[in-house]
Design a protein around this motif. Structure first.
Motif, PDB file in Angstrom:
ATOM      1  N   GLU A   1       0.695  79.867 -14.344  1.00 22.17           N
ATOM      2  CA  GLU A   1      -0.607  80.473 -14.096  1.00 22.17           C
ATOM      3  C   GLU A   1      -0.500  81.450 -12.928  1.00 22.17           C
ATOM      4  O   GLU A   1       0.535  81.545 -12.284  1.00 22.17           O
ATOM      5  N   SER A   2      -1.598  82.170 -12.658  1.00 20.20           N
ATOM      6  CA  SER A   2      -1.506  83.187 -11.616  1.00 20.20           C
ATOM      7  C   SER A   2      -1.147  82.550 -10.277  1.00 20.20           C
ATOM      8  O   SER A   2      -1.612  81.470  -9.948  1.00 20.20           O
TER       9      SER A   2
ATOM     10  N   LEU B   1      -1.209  71.792 -19.250  1.00 27.29           N
ATOM     11  CA  LEU B   1      -1.421  73.128 -19.808  1.00 27.29           C
ATOM     12  C   LEU B   1      -1.696  73.048 -21.304  1.00 27.29           C
ATOM     13  O   LEU B   1      -2.609  73.689 -21.820  1.00 27.29           O
TER      14      LEU B   1
ATOM     15  N   SER C   1      -5.104  71.864 -22.103  1.00 28.81           N
ATOM     16  CA  SER C   1      -6.181  72.797 -21.774  1.00 28.81           C
ATOM     17  C   SER C   1      -6.485  73.760 -22.907  1.00 28.81           C
ATOM     18  O   SER C   1      -7.505  74.427 -22.903  1.00 28.81           O
TER      19      SER C   1
ATOM     20  N   LEU D   1     -12.015  68.983 -24.329  1.00 30.79           N
ATOM     21  CA  LEU D   1     -10.740  69.353 -23.726  1.00 30.79           C
ATOM     22  C   LEU D   1     -10.442  68.452 -22.545  1.00 30.79           C
ATOM     23  O   LEU D   1     -11.327  67.891 -21.929  1.00 30.79           O
TER      24      LEU D   1
ATOM     25  N   PRO E   1      -8.654  69.134 -19.389  1.00 27.83           N
ATOM     26  CA  PRO E   1      -7.917  70.062 -18.528  1.00 27.83           C
ATOM     27  C   PRO E   1      -7.374  69.405 -17.259  1.00 27.83           C
ATOM     28  O   PRO E   1      -7.750  68.283 -16.924  1.00 27.83           O
ATOM     29  N   ILE E   2      -6.479  70.128 -16.591  1.00 31.07           N
ATOM     30  CA  ILE E   2      -5.976  69.678 -15.297  1.00 31.07           C
ATOM     31  C   ILE E   2      -7.122  69.786 -14.299  1.00 31.07           C
ATOM     32  O   ILE E   2      -7.767  70.824 -14.216  1.00 31.07           O
TER      33      ILE E   2
ATOM     34  N   ARG F   1      -3.076  67.167  -8.262  1.00 34.24           N
ATOM     35  CA  ARG F   1      -3.829  67.329  -9.515  1.00 34.24           C
ATOM     36  C   ARG F   1      -3.296  66.436 -10.630  1.00 34.24           C
ATOM     37  O   ARG F   1      -3.762  66.516 -11.756  1.00 34.24           O
TER      38      ARG F   1
ATOM     39  N   ASP G   1      -7.417  81.388 -15.453  1.00 33.87           N
ATOM     40  CA  ASP G   1      -6.209  80.736 -15.950  1.00 33.87           C
ATOM     41  C   ASP G   1      -6.554  79.666 -16.984  1.00 33.87           C
ATOM     42  O   ASP G   1      -7.650  79.114 -16.959  1.00 33.87           O
ATOM     43  N   VAL G   2      -5.582  79.336 -17.843  1.00 37.30           N
ATOM     44  CA  VAL G   2      -5.882  78.389 -18.930  1.00 37.30           C
ATOM     45  C   VAL G   2      -6.459  77.067 -18.468  1.00 37.30           C
ATOM     46  O   VAL G   2      -7.396  76.550 -19.075  1.00 37.30           O
ATOM     47  N   SER G   3      -5.908  76.488 -17.397  1.00 35.07           N
ATOM     48  CA  SER G   3      -6.408  75.164 -17.007  1.00 35.07           C
ATOM     49  C   SER G   3      -7.851  75.284 -16.518  1.00 35.07           C
ATOM     50  O   SER G   3      -8.670  74.388 -16.717  1.00 35.07           O
ATOM     51  N   ILE G   4      -8.184  76.401 -15.898  1.00 36.04           N
ATOM     52  CA  ILE G   4      -9.546  76.622 -15.410  1.00 36.04           C
ATOM     53  C   ILE G   4     -10.468  76.967 -16.577  1.00 36.04           C
ATOM     54  O   ILE G   4     -11.619  76.522 -16.635  1.00 36.04           O
TER      55      ILE G   4
ATOM     56  N   ALA H   1     -10.341  75.808 -19.514  1.00 36.64           N
ATOM     57  CA  ALA H   1     -10.707  74.556 -20.167  1.00 36.64           C
ATOM     58  C   ALA H   1     -11.789  73.841 -19.370  1.00 36.64           C
ATOM     59  O   ALA H   1     -12.725  73.280 -19.945  1.00 36.64           O
ATOM     60  N   GLN H   2     -11.676  73.879 -18.040  1.00 34.74           N
ATOM     61  CA  GLN H   2     -12.714  73.240 -17.209  1.00 34.74           C
ATOM     62  C   GLN H   2     -14.072  73.894 -17.448  1.00 34.74           C
ATOM     63  O   GLN H   2     -15.088  73.222 -17.592  1.00 34.74           O
TER      64      GLN H   2
END
Lengths: 332, 317
Positions: A51-52, A264, A267, A276, A278-279, A298, B188-191, B193-194
């Motif tokens: 991720e970024s 990941l 997610s 979902l 997610p983390i 996390r 970002d992907v994990s965010i 999804a949140q």
């Protein structure tokens, strides 16, 4: 053909060893990339996904010593065909590698092309500089290159300026420029992120075709696991400046062995309407990383121990590396 | 039709922009949105998908009454929004809220979170004084943030947290509809999804309906009940999310689905040499890229027709 051991030394094209990247601040320095070790083989697509802020882009930039001035890299980046360390190579020598042996394409093709020159001129420049071609020969080759990246009516388009082309076409021009000198390695940093899905699919297909026909290697940087699944032979997953998992594509997608990678995957919205998973939380800033495992804040599988000791990147079998003390439990 | 609880309906919504070709070139008009008629019912997630330039954001801005349509009308609960009285417009602004793509650009950097979140209450003079603080705290909690956060400024938050703040602001006036224009694209992907989970929770809790705009087919498939696919300003196919993704009818829908990466058992892409001489405004806009095209497709525009409970604009299906 005999199955080659992916980690045998004769296959090696590029190896990054103990790469650290620091951001210099007034009175301190911040560690952004921490002892990254990875290797890219001949004719292989190697993906770095994360991720970024995970350090994937600066890792790629450091290979060609293109880091911004406030970042410093240490460790070694060995480019095997000329057996030299790219991090310490004299500037004059490096110029012969950059663009000729190893070339790079970026996310935003508009900022990478010079708006005041025609695309033909910009491709010819590479050829005249590195291959010493005459003006006419260069034009001929540039037209062929544009054809090879499937730009229709290449002989006309060659006189266009970058603003006359669409985003997808510009990225094709960038690729034409990058492959002009038949590099052995192409570094592609999020090459399709700014593009529409239909264009993305065309560009990825084309990159893979070029890679296969020319026997080139690609180091692909992306945040998109779906892109990894379509392109990679081997993959490294990065989190907080570290490689947390490294495996071949099949291993990673069928049996991820690090909680972050699993997070990941969880997610991504799947087929059903299932909620979902997610983390939780967000990536800690590089100045406030936890002491032990960087993912411990996390992680759903965290143990007491994880808060104090950072696990090493270890082989869990079948050349599948994971930086998690519970990786064996994840093995399926 | 009125048995279903219809919130927003558009009729032949069209928007043109005039552009100049080149520095001294002739003026031309571009039709960004062309004759779009759709409706959003209560409790529904209605998604618009399409690539950049397909007109989805322009459409959303017209629905929000932020941009005047060139032709066509928008109805809110059966009333024409262009003929709203001041009072009705105020009510509309309260009930229909928006969340934009870029949470960095949609929050004023000099405004504290408290100030940003209390503004809707003040503008609509709903609560004041001490109660205001409680309401802001409650809003922050409802999007998964802490009441302490209200004294901070936008730069102190990550992208995902900022998007939560934007959502909180949209929720402040207990809206019925939220227009979300690519709300996940910069995350970002994990965010992502949140935030998707949050949007789902809020939908249940506050009985919201969404007009959801996205280019990400996986997200759209997951999140929506009803989908309209846009191409060059027109809706080319519309139907329930499940049907549309399982058996796309329009060749463009099919192309989109096949192009979306990570699809197992992919068929080869529909590809066709561009027909360079083709002028867009006579026939089907998808003609140059279409695998099913016939000659009449270049001279006649297909209109949306009902087909197996769906609507599709193509002669060849």
């Amino acid at each position: 053909m005999a199955i080659k051991d992916p980690l045998s030394s004769e296959n090696l094209l590029l190896s990054i060893k103990d790469l650290d990247i620091y951001l210099k601040k007034k009175h301190s320095q911040v560690n952004l990339v921490n002892s990254v070790n990875l290797r890219v083989n001949h004719s292989e697509v190697f993906c770095i996904v994360g991720e970024s802020g995970c350090g994937k882009s600066i890792t790629a930039l450091s290979v060609l010593r293109l880091l911004p001035k406030n970042l410093t890299a240490s460790g070694s980046i060995l480019y095997h065909p000329v057996s030299s360390n790219l991090l310490t190579l004299p500037e004059q020598e490096l110029l012969k590698v950059r663009g000729k042996e190893i070339s790079m394409i970026f996310q935003e093709p508009m900022t990478s092309l010079n708006p005041v020159f025609t695309i033909g001129y910009q491709i010819e420049e590479v050829l005249r500089l590195h291959e010493g071609l005459s003006k006419r020969e260069a034009r001929q080759r540039a037209t062929e290159l544009l054809q090879s990246v499937k730009i229709p009516e290449a002989h006309l388009r060659i006189k266009d300026y970058p603003h006359q082309l669409s985003g997808g076409m510009r990225q094709r021009v960038m690729i034409a420029m990058a492959i002009a000198c038949n590099p052995r390695l192409l570094i592609a940093d999020e090459p399709t992120t700014a593009l529409d899905v239909t264009v993305q699919a065309e560009i990825l297909d084309m990159l893979l075709e070029i890679q296969a026909t020319r026997g080139m290697s690609i180091l692909l940087i992306t945040h998109d696991l779906a892109v990894v699944e379509e392109t990679a032979q081997r993959v490294a997953v990065m989190y907080a400046g570290r490689v947390v998992e490294m495996a071949d594509r099949k291993g990673l997608f069928e049996n991820p062995r690090h909680p972050y990678t699993i997070g990941l995957f969880n997610s991504l919205p799947g087929r059903g309407k299932k909620r979902l998973n997610p983390i939780p939380g967000t990536v800690p800033s590089p100045e406030e990383l936890p002491r032990g495992c960087k993912f411990s804040t996390r992680c759903s599988m965290k143990l007491k121990e994880c808060e104090f000791r950072e696990p090493e990147l270890k082989d869990t079998g079948e050349n599948h590396l994971s930086r998690c003390i519970r990786a064996d439990e994840l093995k399926g | 039709m009125n048995l279903k609880d219809e919130l927003i309906r558009t009729e032949g919504l069209t928007r043109e922009f005039s552009v100049r070709k080149g520095l001294f070139g002739q003026k031309a008009t571009i039709r960004a949105v062309d004759n779009v008629s759709v409706s959003l019912e209560r409790d529904m997630v209605f998604s618009l998908v399409g690539e950049s330039g397909s007109g989805k954001s322009t459409f959303a801005r017209m629905v929000l009454n932020l941009l005047k349509p060139t032709a066509g009308r928008v109805f809110f609960k059966g009333k024409d929004t262009s003929r709203f009285t001041k009072e009705e417009l105020r009510e509309f602004r309260r009930s229909v809220q928006v969340v934009f793509q870029d949470p960095f650009a949609s929050l004023n950097p000099r405004q504290s979170i408290y100030s940003a979140l209390s503004e809707p209450f003040k503008v609509h003079s709903i609560v004041r004084g001490k109660e205001l603080k409680e309401r802001v705290a409650e809003l922050l909690r409802s999007v998964g943030l802490q009441p302490e956060h209200m004294n901070r400024y936008p730069h102190e938050f990550s992208g995902g947290q900022r998007q939560r703040i934007c959502i909180a602001r949209a929720l402040a006036l207990t809206p019925e509809v939220i227009v979300a224009d690519e709300p996940l694209s910069s995350l970002d992907v994990s965010i992502q999804a949140q935030i998707l989970n949050l949007l789902t929770d809020l939908k249940e809790r506050y009985r919201l309906s969404y007009l959801f705009i996205s280019h990400d087919l996986n997200v759209v498939r997951y999140f929506s009940d009803h989908v309209a696919v846009m191409y060059a300003g027109r809706v080319v196919e519309e139907g329930s999310a499940e049907e549309l993704f399982d058996s796309p009818l329009h060749p463009y829908t099919e192309l989109l689905i096949q192009s979306s990466p990570g699809r197992k058992g992919k068929k080869p892409l529909i590809k066709r040499q561009d027909d360079q001489g083709y002028v867009n405004n006579q026939g089907c806009a998808f003609y140059p890229r279409c695998a099913l095209r016939k000659r009449h497709c270049s001279t006649e525009k297909p209109v949306l027709k009902d087909r197996d409970g769906r609507r599709v604009a193509c002669f060849e299906v």
